[in-house]
Design an enzyme around this catalytic site. Structure first.
Site, PDB file in Angstrom:
ATOM      1  N   CYS A 114       0.018   3.733  10.166  1.00 32.97           N
ATOM      2  CA  CYS A 114       0.589   5.129   9.303  1.00 32.97           C
ATOM      3  C   CYS A 114       1.201   6.030  10.371  1.00 32.97           C
ATOM      4  O   CYS A 114       0.793   6.582  11.174  1.00 32.97           O
ATOM      5  CB  CYS A 114      -0.405   5.671   8.477  1.00 32.97           C
ATOM      6  SG  CYS A 114       0.324   7.271   7.814  1.00 32.97           S
ATOM      7  N   GLY A 122       8.647  -4.845   4.137  1.00 32.59           N
ATOM      8  CA  GLY A 122       9.629  -4.029   4.758  1.00 32.59           C
ATOM      9  C   GLY A 122      11.032  -4.106   4.016  1.00 32.59           C
ATOM     10  O   GLY A 122      11.626  -5.252   4.478  1.00 32.59           O
ATOM     11  N   ASN A 124       9.253   8.891   3.867  1.00 37.08           N
ATOM     12  CA  ASN A 124       7.909   9.636   3.384  1.00 37.08           C
ATOM     13  C   ASN A 124       7.170  10.098   4.419  1.00 37.08           C
ATOM     14  O   ASN A 124       7.048   9.476   5.433  1.00 37.08           O
ATOM     15  CB  ASN A 124       7.260   8.706   2.258  1.00 37.08           C
ATOM     16  CG  ASN A 124       6.016   7.886   2.876  1.00 37.08           C
ATOM     17  OD1 ASN A 124       4.913   8.512   3.501  1.00 37.08           O
ATOM     18  ND2 ASN A 124       6.237   6.632   3.408  1.00 37.08           N
ATOM     19  N   SER A 149       0.773  -1.267  -0.079  1.00 35.56           N
ATOM     20  CA  SER A 149       0.029   0.010  -0.085  1.00 35.56           C
ATOM     21  C   SER A 149       0.614   1.176  -0.128  1.00 35.56           C
ATOM     22  O   SER A 149       1.872   1.390   0.701  1.00 35.56           O
ATOM     23  CB  SER A 149      -0.966  -0.114   1.388  1.00 35.56           C
ATOM     24  OG  SER A 149      -1.699   1.133   1.221  1.00 35.56           O
ATOM     25  N   ASN A 194       4.759  -1.564   8.743  1.00 30.96           N
ATOM     26  CA  ASN A 194       4.727  -0.339   7.970  1.00 30.96           C
ATOM     27  C   ASN A 194       5.917   0.259   8.322  1.00 30.96           C
ATOM     28  O   ASN A 194       7.040  -0.325   8.960  1.00 30.96           O
ATOM     29  CB  ASN A 194       3.443   0.420   8.879  1.00 30.96           C
ATOM     30  CG  ASN A 194       2.983   1.630   7.913  1.00 30.96           C
ATOM     31  OD1 ASN A 194       3.707   2.252   7.168  1.00 30.96           O
ATOM     32  ND2 ASN A 194       1.692   1.599   7.856  1.00 30.96           N
ATOM     33  N   GLY A 246      12.453   0.681   2.472  1.00 35.29           N
ATOM     34  CA  GLY A 246      13.569   0.442   1.616  1.00 35.29           C
ATOM     35  C   GLY A 246      14.419  -0.755   2.516  1.00 35.29           C
ATOM     36  O   GLY A 246      14.348  -1.242   3.456  1.00 35.29           O
TER      37      GLY A 246
END
Lengths: 304, 248
Positions: free
Chosen positions: A130, A243, A68, A20, A192, A217
């Site tokens: 998130c 992940g 991000n 996602s 996440n 990453g």
């Protein structure tokens, strides 16, 4: 050679799932290759109302990854159902994972119920992880009680399998995983992004306007792997491991740690063809490591 | 969009901070001036976006301003280095309704990005006026290249050390009908405020993917949120909702 796996009663032709927030609603990638080669994919996190997300800059970089702080930009559930899903159905013929976000238990339930009624949705992925929104997202994923509360509320409102997406920004992820399982979760996805930041030496200020962002990453792969390992020991429900996964070898390693399926996030943003390439190379890598049936290696590293 | 390998054929230092890189490879995905490429820099996770300055057969030209570790590493690469590029990104300038006398306003690293546009407009028989704006004489580059194309060139420097003294806003005093601009955000914003004629603005942004997937480079417009990488980088004037200055 068999690459198929079963996720909550639905067979995936292979375990590779774009994660996602790195695959939009599939359209951009469908222009590049036939995305039906994927096991499935998880759509952009969707809220009840449209969201612009956080102010820019909301992208930064680390040595082996990126940060991000997008903050759940999305057109809102009604526009997703009216515009994105019909467009997607023309190019993708498998059930998708619908990523459900919210700022209250009621919002999670509202979004989940609307997705639950969509024929193209196979699973609901409840994003309680998130790190880039305030008053929602990860706020629900950092305690056993609130994680269980969201899980139970969504489970009571929907028919489709519920996957709960967990945050790594906690002391004991296994206990939160267990709480979600006990509250009725059908599967878990982890991890996440990891809360992180960068500072610009010229301006002497944080690079991200939001100050912090989520690191993803290759930098986080070993950390994610460790958490998948721990959660596998704590629960009986399937795990989507993600992940930093960037290659077919990483997919195998995640499955050995306990993942039934494997998400691919940041790698899509660097190489838009990476998931297709991983699907194509997976059989060769299986051959190299003498794996006949991919299902057999799920959690294999836990057994001597 | 195409992913392919390019070979660095030339690496020319134009100013203390701007390098001209010439890369050989498959340029077939590049269809309009103002599009950009994403270059994978060895040792860096994210690609770096650069406007395409020019395409000639299988060679594309980039003007890269050294502004951090990634661009520093890129500009230090020797000729012969192979680089992984995504090409044909972004919309590029809209050339469907260009007046007979367009004005191009380039600022700093945005100057090179207008070169291919000038070339395309001259090929279409337009009288092209290029206002090339720099901080100081030492930063000047590509002035002779624009002249060699056949563009009328006016140089502006903020300190008056070369050409006319003034910034990009002074360029609006040149005779013009429609305007095409590329440069720092502050310059573009002031042009957008001041310019009353048709205006196309090429934006730069900190990007994640460069092809519309990550939502990292979103801006607000009159028509709702737009991605600089996929819906832009060229936007029509008067459509961008610039961020509240108090927040900057």
């Amino acid at each position: 050679m068999n690459t198929s796996v079963n996720l909550c009663g639905i067979t995936l032709s292979n375990p590779i799932i774009p994660a996602s927030g790195t695959f939009g609603y599939g359209r951009e990638f469908a222009e590049l290759y036939d995305i039906n080669c994927l096991g499935t994919f998880s759509c952009k996190g969707t809220t009840a109302q449209p969201r612009l997300g956080n102010p820019t800059p909301r992208i930064a970089e680390g040595s082996c990854g990126m940060l991000n702080a997008v903050g759940l930009q999305n057109p809102g559930i009604d526009a997703v159902i009216a515009e994105e899903l019909p467009a997607l159905e023309r190019v993708f013929h498998k059930p998708i994972i619908a990523n459900v976000c919210g700022f209250s238990v009621a919002e999670y339930v509202t979004v989940a119920k609307k997705f639950d009624a969509c024929p193209s949705v196979g699973w609901l992925e409840v994003n309680i992880s998130c790190p880039n929104v305030h008053g929602g997202g990860m706020g629900f994923g950092t305690s056993c009680e609130s994680a269980a509360e969201v899980t139970a509320a969504v489970k009571a409102a929907v028919q489709k399998p519920v996957i709960v997406k967990l945050t790594p920004n906690v002391t004991d992820i296994a206990s939160i995983a267990k709480a979600c399982e006990d509250a009725g979760a059908d599967a878990l996805s982890l991890i996440n992004t990891v809360m992180a930041m960068r500072i610009d030496l010229n301006t002497k200020q944080p690079v991200l306007k939001n100050i912090t962002g989520g690191l993803s990453g290759p930098a986080v792969f070993p950390l994610a792997l460790r958490m998948v390992w721990q959660v596998y020991e704590a629960v009986r429900i399937p795990i989507i491991g993600l992940g930093g996964v960037s290659s077919a070898r990483d997919v195998i390693e995640m499955m050995l740690a306990g993942a039934t399926a494997v998400g691919v996030g940041a790698a899509n943003l660097k190489n838009p063809f990476i998931c297709k390439q991983m699907v194509e190379t997976l059989p060769d890598i299986m051959l190299q490591y003498e794996i006949e049936n991919l299902k057999d290696i799920i959690g294999r590293a836990h057994r001597n | 969009m195409l992913q392919s390998t390019f070979t660095l054929k030339e690496n020319n230092r134009l100013t203390p901070s701007v390098h001209e890189l010439k890369l050989q490879g498959d340029c077939s995905a590049i269809t309009a001036p103002g599009q950009f490429v994403q270059v994978s820099v060895p040792g860096k996770f994210l690609r770096r976006p650069f406007s395409v300055c020019d395409v000639a057969d299988d060679v594309l030209t980039l003007c890269v301003r050294v502004s951090g570790e990634g661009t520093d590493a890129l500009c230090a690469l020797p000729v012969g280095t192979e680089l992984d590029l995504l090409t044909g990104l972004g919309n590029g300038f809209d050339l469907s309704e260009v007046s007979p006398m367009p004005l191009l306003i380039g600022g700093g690293s945005g100057v090179g990005a207008l070169y291919g546009l000038a070339k395309a407009l001259l090929q279409r028989g337009r009288i092209v006026h290029a206002a090339l704006c720099f901080r100081t004489a030492e930063d000047m580059y590509y002035v002779n290249q624009f002249k060699a194309l056949g563009a009328e060139v006016t140089v502006f420097t903020e300190d008056g050390s070369a050409g006319e003294a003034g910034n990009a806003l002074f360029a609006l005093m040149l005779p013009h009908w429609d305007v095409f601009a590329c440069g720092p955000l502050g310059m573009l914003r002031s042009l957008d405020d001041a310019c009353e004629n048709p205006l196309q603005i090429s934006l730069e942004a900190r990007m994640g993917c460069g092809f519309g997937a990550c939502m990292g480079c979103t801006i607000e417009t009159e028509d709702g949120p737009r991605r600089v990488c996929k819906d832009g980088p060229v936007f029509q004037g008067q459509t961008i909702v610039w961020p509240d200055e108090n927040e900057e």
